[in-house]
Design a protein around this motif. Structure first.
Motif, short mmCIF file in Angstrom:
data_model
loop_
_atom_site.label_atom_id
_atom_site.label_comp_id
_atom_site.label_asym_id
_atom_site.label_seq_id
_atom_site.Cartn_x
_atom_site.Cartn_y
_atom_site.Cartn_z
N SER A 192 0.82 -1.21 0.00
CA SER A 192 0.00 0.00 0.00
C SER A 192 0.86 1.27 0.00
O SER A 192 1.78 1.41 0.83
N PRO A 193 0.56 2.23 -0.89
CA PRO A 193 1.30 3.50 -0.87
C PRO A 193 1.08 4.28 0.42
O PRO A 193 1.97 5.01 0.87
N ASP A 194 -0.08 4.10 1.05
CA ASP A 194 -0.32 4.75 2.34
C ASP A 194 0.57 4.13 3.42
O ASP A 194 1.15 4.85 4.24
N ALA A 195 0.69 2.80 3.41
CA ALA A 195 1.55 2.13 4.39
C ALA A 195 3.00 2.55 4.19
O ALA A 195 3.71 2.82 5.16
N ASN A 196 3.45 2.63 2.94
CA ASN A 196 4.83 3.03 2.68
C ASN A 196 5.11 4.45 3.15
O ASN A 196 6.18 4.74 3.71
N ALA A 197 4.15 5.34 2.92
CA ALA A 197 4.32 6.72 3.38
C ALA A 197 4.39 6.78 4.91
O ALA A 197 5.22 7.50 5.49
N ALA A 198 3.52 6.01 5.57
CA ALA A 198 3.50 6.00 7.03
C ALA A 198 4.78 5.38 7.59
O ALA A 198 5.33 5.85 8.59
N ILE A 199 5.26 4.31 6.95
CA ILE A 199 6.50 3.66 7.39
C ILE A 199 7.68 4.63 7.27
O ILE A 199 8.50 4.76 8.20
N LYS A 200 7.77 5.32 6.15
CA LYS A 200 8.88 6.26 5.95
C LYS A 200 8.82 7.39 6.97
O LYS A 200 9.84 7.77 7.57
N LEU A 201 7.63 7.92 7.19
CA LEU A 201 7.46 8.99 8.18
C LEU A 201 7.85 8.50 9.57
O LEU A 201 8.61 9.17 10.28
N ALA A 247 -5.64 -6.00 1.90
CA ALA A 247 -6.18 -7.28 2.37
C ALA A 247 -6.78 -8.08 1.21
O ALA A 247 -6.61 -9.30 1.12
N ILE A 248 -7.47 -7.39 0.30
CA ILE A 248 -8.05 -8.06 -0.87
C ILE A 248 -6.96 -8.65 -1.75
O ILE A 248 -7.08 -9.76 -2.27
N ARG A 249 -5.86 -7.91 -1.91
CA ARG A 249 -4.75 -8.40 -2.72
C ARG A 249 -4.13 -9.66 -2.13
O ARG A 249 -3.63 -10.52 -2.85
N GLN A 250 -4.17 -9.78 -0.82
CA GLN A 250 -3.59 -10.95 -0.16
C GLN A 250 -4.51 -12.16 -0.20
O GLN A 250 -4.04 -13.30 -0.16
N THR A 251 -5.82 -11.91 -0.27
CA THR A 251 -6.76 -13.02 -0.11
C THR A 251 -7.59 -13.36 -1.36
O THR A 251 -8.00 -14.51 -1.52
N LYS A 252 -7.83 -12.38 -2.24
CA LYS A 252 -8.75 -12.62 -3.35
C LYS A 252 -8.18 -12.22 -4.71
O LYS A 252 -8.11 -13.03 -5.62
#
Length: 268
Positions: free
Chosen positions: A207-216, A250-255
Motif C-alpha cells: 500500500s502506498p499509504d503504508a509506505n508513506a506511514a512507514i517512511k514517516l 487485504a483483498i490483494r492478499q486473499t482474493k
C-alpha cells in the motif's frame, strides 16, 4: 540556465529522475540545484507516483559541487546558502533532505563517481544500490569546506560517529565494497538500475499509504523519543485502518492479487 539538467519520466507509478550533466560528470551547478529542488517539489504533489529511482547520466552519479561554476557568481553562492531561519533547509540542503521528506520510497542508483555533493544527495535516498566499480567520498574537506548539504541527517543513522569523522576528516575515496561494509550503501549489483526497477516494483505491491506511514515513522522516530515513537505509530495505524488502501491490501492478499491501490493519502 542550462537545459535538461534533470530528466524526469513517470512510468507505471515509478518516477525516474536522472541527473543530466554528463559533460561535467553530473557536477552540481547552481542551475542544477534549482532543477533538483523543482523536481522534488513536483514529485511531492504528484500522488500518481509511488516510488522514485534516482540516477546519474552516462555511467556516473555525481562528481560533486562544480566549484568553479558556483564561485564565479557570489550572488548564486548566497542564494544557494540563504535561509530565513537557521533551522530551515536552504537550497543546498533541500537537494538531499528533500528526498527524505518525500512520502515515497526513493532508490538511488550509484555508478562511477559519487563524490562530495553527490554523496550528500545519495544519502538523502532511502535505499542505495551501487555498481561494483562505484567510488564514494565525503570530499568537502579537500576544498576547505564542511559538508553542509544535510547528508549528515542520514549518515548519523547508518554509521558510527568515529567512522563519520574519519571519512569526513580524510576525504578518502571508498570503493563500493568499503561503502557497503560501512553501511553507506544498501547493496552492490552488476546491474544496479535493473535491480532498482525490480525493487521499486516489489515495493509498489504494498500500500502506498503504508509506505508513506512507514517512511514517516522510521525517519522521525529513529533518533526521537520513545514517547513520540509510540504516539506516531498509533496515530499512523488509526489512519491506515480508516483508509481504502488498507482494505485493498487485504483483498490483494486473499482474493485479487492485481487489484489496484487508490491514490495515497496526504501524510506530510
Amino acid at each position: 540556465m542550462e537545459k535538461d539538467l534533470i530528466k524526469l519520466s513517470i512510468e507505471h507509478g515509478i518516477a525516474h529522475v536522472c541527473l543530466n550533466r554528463p559533460s561535467k560528470i553530473n557536477a552540481l551547478s547552481y542551475d542544477m540545484f534549482i532543477a533538483i529542488d523543482k523536481v522534488i517539489k513536483q514529485l511531492a504533489s504528484d500522488k500518481r507516483v509511488n516510488a522514485v529511482i534516482l540516477s546519474g547520466a552516462e555511467g556516473n552519479f555525481c562528481s560533486g559541487l562544480d566549484v568553479k561554476s558556483v564561485a564565479s557568481s557570489p550572488s548564486k553562492a548566497i542564494k544557494l546558502l540563504f535561509k530565513w531561519l537557521p533551522g530551515n533547509a536552504n537550497l543546498a540542503q533541500r537537494v538531499s533532505i528533500g528526498w527524505q521528506r518525500l512520502p515515497i520510497p526513493v532508490i538511488a542508483v550509484l555508478e562511477g563517481c559519487c563524490y562530495g555533493g553527490g554523496t550528500q544527495i545519495a544519502l538523502g535516498a532511502d535505499i542505495r544500490i551501487a555498481s561494483a566499480e562505484c567510488k564514494l567520498s565525503i570530499m568537502e574537506a579537500k576544498w576547505g569546506l564542511v559538508p553542509d548539504m544535510a547528508g549528515l541527517v542520514a549518515l548519523r543513522q547508518i554509521i558510527p560517529k568515529d567512522k563519520a569523522l574519519l571519512l569526513t576528516y580524510s576525504a578518502d575515496i571508498l570503493t563500493a565494497q568499503q561503502a557497503l561494509e560501512l553501511g553507506m550503501i544498501t547493496q552492490i549489483s552488476d546491474k544496479p538500475h535493473e535491480a532498482a526497477v525490480a525493487l521499486a516494483h516489489k515495493i509498489m505491491c504494498t500500500s502506498p499509504d503504508a509506505n508513506a506511514a512507514i517512511k514517516l515513522s522510521i525517519n522521525r522516530s529513529w533518533t526521537g523519543s520513545i514517547r513520540s515513537l509510540l504516539a506516531r505509530e498509533s496515530l499512523s495505524q488509526i489512519r491506515l485502518l480508516m483508509g481504502k488502501n488498507r482494505v485493498i491490501a487485504a483483498i490483494r492478499q486473499t482474493k485479487t492479487p492485481d487489484k489496484s491501490y487508490v491514490s495515497r493519502q496526504s501524510w506530510w
